[in-house]
Design a protein around this motif. Structure first.
Motif, PDB file in Angstrom:
ATOM      1  N   ALA A 207       0.994  -1.120  -0.018  1.00  0.00           N
ATOM      2  CA  ALA A 207      -0.020  -0.144   0.027  1.00  0.00           C
ATOM      3  C   ALA A 207       0.695   1.259  -0.139  1.00  0.00           C
ATOM      4  O   ALA A 207       0.538   2.210  -0.777  1.00  0.00           O
ATOM      5  N   ILE A 208       2.088   1.197   0.758  1.00  0.00           N
ATOM      6  CA  ILE A 208       3.028   2.216   0.846  1.00  0.00           C
ATOM      7  C   ILE A 208       3.456   2.691  -0.687  1.00  0.00           C
ATOM      8  O   ILE A 208       3.340   3.825  -0.929  1.00  0.00           O
ATOM      9  N   ASP A 209       3.459   1.552  -1.418  1.00  0.00           N
ATOM     10  CA  ASP A 209       4.099   1.831  -2.718  1.00  0.00           C
ATOM     11  C   ASP A 209       3.111   2.189  -3.495  1.00  0.00           C
ATOM     12  O   ASP A 209       3.214   3.193  -4.488  1.00  0.00           O
ATOM     13  N   ALA A 210       1.874   1.651  -3.458  1.00  0.00           N
ATOM     14  CA  ALA A 210       0.702   2.408  -4.066  1.00  0.00           C
ATOM     15  C   ALA A 210       0.500   3.744  -4.044  1.00  0.00           C
ATOM     16  O   ALA A 210      -0.104   4.304  -4.837  1.00  0.00           O
ATOM     17  N   TYR A 211       0.712   4.373  -2.933  1.00  0.00           N
ATOM     18  CA  TYR A 211       0.754   5.615  -2.540  1.00  0.00           C
ATOM     19  C   TYR A 211       2.022   6.323  -2.949  1.00  0.00           C
ATOM     20  O   TYR A 211       2.316   7.639  -2.873  1.00  0.00           O
ATOM     21  N   GLY A 212       2.950   5.875  -3.419  1.00  0.00           N
ATOM     22  CA  GLY A 212       4.243   6.222  -3.602  1.00  0.00           C
ATOM     23  C   GLY A 212       5.060   6.936  -2.658  1.00  0.00           C
ATOM     24  O   GLY A 212       5.644   8.092  -2.594  1.00  0.00           O
TER      25      GLY A 212
ATOM     26  N   GLY B  24      12.174  13.316  -1.433  1.00  0.00           N
ATOM     27  CA  GLY B  24      11.073  14.427  -1.788  1.00  0.00           C
ATOM     28  C   GLY B  24       9.915  13.528  -2.277  1.00  0.00           C
ATOM     29  O   GLY B  24       9.786  12.374  -2.652  1.00  0.00           O
ATOM     30  N   THR B  25       8.920  14.427  -2.260  1.00  0.00           N
ATOM     31  CA  THR B  25       7.403  13.897  -2.641  1.00  0.00           C
ATOM     32  C   THR B  25       7.424  13.184  -4.238  1.00  0.00           C
ATOM     33  O   THR B  25       8.080  13.853  -4.701  1.00  0.00           O
ATOM     34  N   SER B  26       7.066  11.777  -3.989  1.00  0.00           N
ATOM     35  CA  SER B  26       7.175  11.407  -5.432  1.00  0.00           C
ATOM     36  C   SER B  26       6.189  11.959  -6.474  1.00  0.00           C
ATOM     37  O   SER B  26       4.975  12.335  -5.995  1.00  0.00           O
ATOM     38  N   ASP B  27       6.335  12.028  -7.551  1.00  0.00           N
ATOM     39  CA  ASP B  27       5.575  12.317  -8.792  1.00  0.00           C
ATOM     40  C   ASP B  27       4.269  11.259  -8.493  1.00  0.00           C
ATOM     41  O   ASP B  27       2.967  11.795  -8.929  1.00  0.00           O
ATOM     42  N   MET B  28       4.441   9.924  -8.108  1.00  0.00           N
ATOM     43  CA  MET B  28       3.383   9.363  -8.343  1.00  0.00           C
ATOM     44  C   MET B  28       2.316   9.592  -7.155  1.00  0.00           C
ATOM     45  O   MET B  28       1.097   9.739  -7.259  1.00  0.00           O
TER      46      MET B  28
ATOM     47  N   GLU C 118      -5.248  10.538  -7.872  1.00  0.00           N
ATOM     48  CA  GLU C 118      -6.674  11.137  -7.778  1.00  0.00           C
ATOM     49  C   GLU C 118      -7.651  10.156  -6.970  1.00  0.00           C
ATOM     50  O   GLU C 118      -8.429  10.762  -6.085  1.00  0.00           O
ATOM     51  N   GLU C 119      -7.684   8.838  -7.694  1.00  0.00           N
ATOM     52  CA  GLU C 119      -8.637   7.879  -6.898  1.00  0.00           C
ATOM     53  C   GLU C 119      -7.623   7.309  -5.824  1.00  0.00           C
ATOM     54  O   GLU C 119      -6.641   7.093  -5.888  1.00  0.00           O
ATOM     55  N   ALA C 120      -8.354   6.930  -4.687  1.00  0.00           N
ATOM     56  CA  ALA C 120      -7.240   6.356  -3.453  1.00  0.00           C
ATOM     57  C   ALA C 120      -7.359   4.933  -4.067  1.00  0.00           C
ATOM     58  O   ALA C 120      -8.106   4.228  -4.034  1.00  0.00           O
ATOM     59  N   PRO C 121      -5.708   4.457  -4.278  1.00  0.00           N
ATOM     60  CA  PRO C 121      -5.928   3.011  -4.418  1.00  0.00           C
ATOM     61  C   PRO C 121      -6.250   2.282  -3.346  1.00  0.00           C
ATOM     62  O   PRO C 121      -5.926   2.446  -2.110  1.00  0.00           O
ATOM     63  N   ASP C 122      -6.910   0.977  -3.606  1.00  0.00           N
ATOM     64  CA  ASP C 122      -7.288   0.286  -2.798  1.00  0.00           C
ATOM     65  C   ASP C 122      -6.530  -0.674  -2.275  1.00  0.00           C
ATOM     66  O   ASP C 122      -5.316  -1.123  -2.936  1.00  0.00           O
ATOM     67  N   PHE C 123      -6.468  -1.236  -1.048  1.00  0.00           N
ATOM     68  CA  PHE C 123      -5.689  -2.146  -0.531  1.00  0.00           C
ATOM     69  C   PHE C 123      -6.417  -3.021   0.746  1.00  0.00           C
ATOM     70  O   PHE C 123      -7.364  -2.572   0.857  1.00  0.00           O
TER      71      PHE C 123
END
Lengths: 105, 140
Positions: free
Chosen positions: A47-52, B97-101, B106-111
């Motif tokens: 999940a940490i990677d999914a949010y970068g 630094g904050t990643s471009d990813m 925009e949508e919250a990735p599910d987990f």
């Protein structure tokens, strides 16, 4: 952390926390503090990677951890606010979170 | 004042140590102190001033033993101050630094992850609710 969650819950906001700690670590160190919100273990950093958010070598004892960040997610699963920080000591307060959400409505 | 000057060689380091350690104890309780750290920075600086003023005041009168004690005390006080300043102004900024990813999301990735209580929790189960999803560094 728990009193902050009570504040959010009253405002209808669910707090969910994620770290790279194992479930055992979270259980030992956090549950005794009376934490009622979900503490999710992401030792594989999926999940940490999914949010970068991977911070390579961020654990002083070796290994990768998450950057601190708070994402505010609305009822439809859209991210309405990314609360990122360049300084790990400083984190958003419940008031900031409530204000951001009420600004959306 | 004479007392504090004579005893500055150990009072300084003691106050410096207190200022340094109490930051980490206080900061989990009081977020204001964690964010600004101002109180603790003032304490460790006062410790340095005290230890140094003791060193200066007693320099002419002291034996070499007294001088080395005061030098050591000043050095220890400065060390505590440097460590706290380093932590507050440098170490806590050390991350990529904050990643471009992250910026592009925009949508919250599910987990789906295991919680500390043993349940499996997925983000999609919170549909219809507002969620504050907090990633934290953890306690290692």
């Amino acid at each position: 952390m728990q009193s902050q969650e009570d504040e959010l819950r009253e405002a209808g906001i669910e707090l969910v926390a994620i770290s790279a700690d194992s479930t055992e670590d979270s259980k030992e160190k956090m549950l005794p503090k009376g934490i009622a919100f979900p503490l999710l273990a992401d030792p594989e950093l999926t999940a940490i990677d999914a949010y970068g958010l991977r911070h390579v070598g961020g654990n002083p004892f070796g290994g990768d951890i998450s950057r601190p960040a708070v994402f505010l997610i609305d009822e439809e699963g859209r991210i309405v606010e990314k609360m990122l920080t360049e300084n790990w000591r400083v984190r958003p307060t419940p008031e900031m979170i409530r204000e951001k959400f009420s600004g959306e409505e | 004042m004479n007392f504090s000057k004579r005893h500055a060689c150990w009072l300084g380091p003691l106050i410096g140590f207190f200022g340094f350690v109490s930051y980490f104890l206080l900061s989990t309780k009081l977020t204001v102190l964690r964010d600004s750290a101002i109180l603790n920075l003032v304490i460790v600086l006062l410790a340095v001033v005290l230890a140094f003023s003791g060193l200066v005041a007693l320099w002419k009168r002291s034996s070499w033993k007294g001088k080395s004690l005061h030098i050591a005390g000043t050095f220890a006080s400065v060390s505590f101050a440097v460590m706290l300043f380093w932590y507050v102004f440098d170490l806590s900024y050390q991350m990529p630094g904050t990643s471009d990813m992250t910026l592009a999301l925009e949508e919250a990735p599910d987990f789906s992850l295991a919680s500390a209580t043993g349940d499996t929790v997925s983000l999609s189960s919170f549909r219809g609710k507002k969620v504050a999803l907090s990633f934290y560094r953890g306690f290692w």
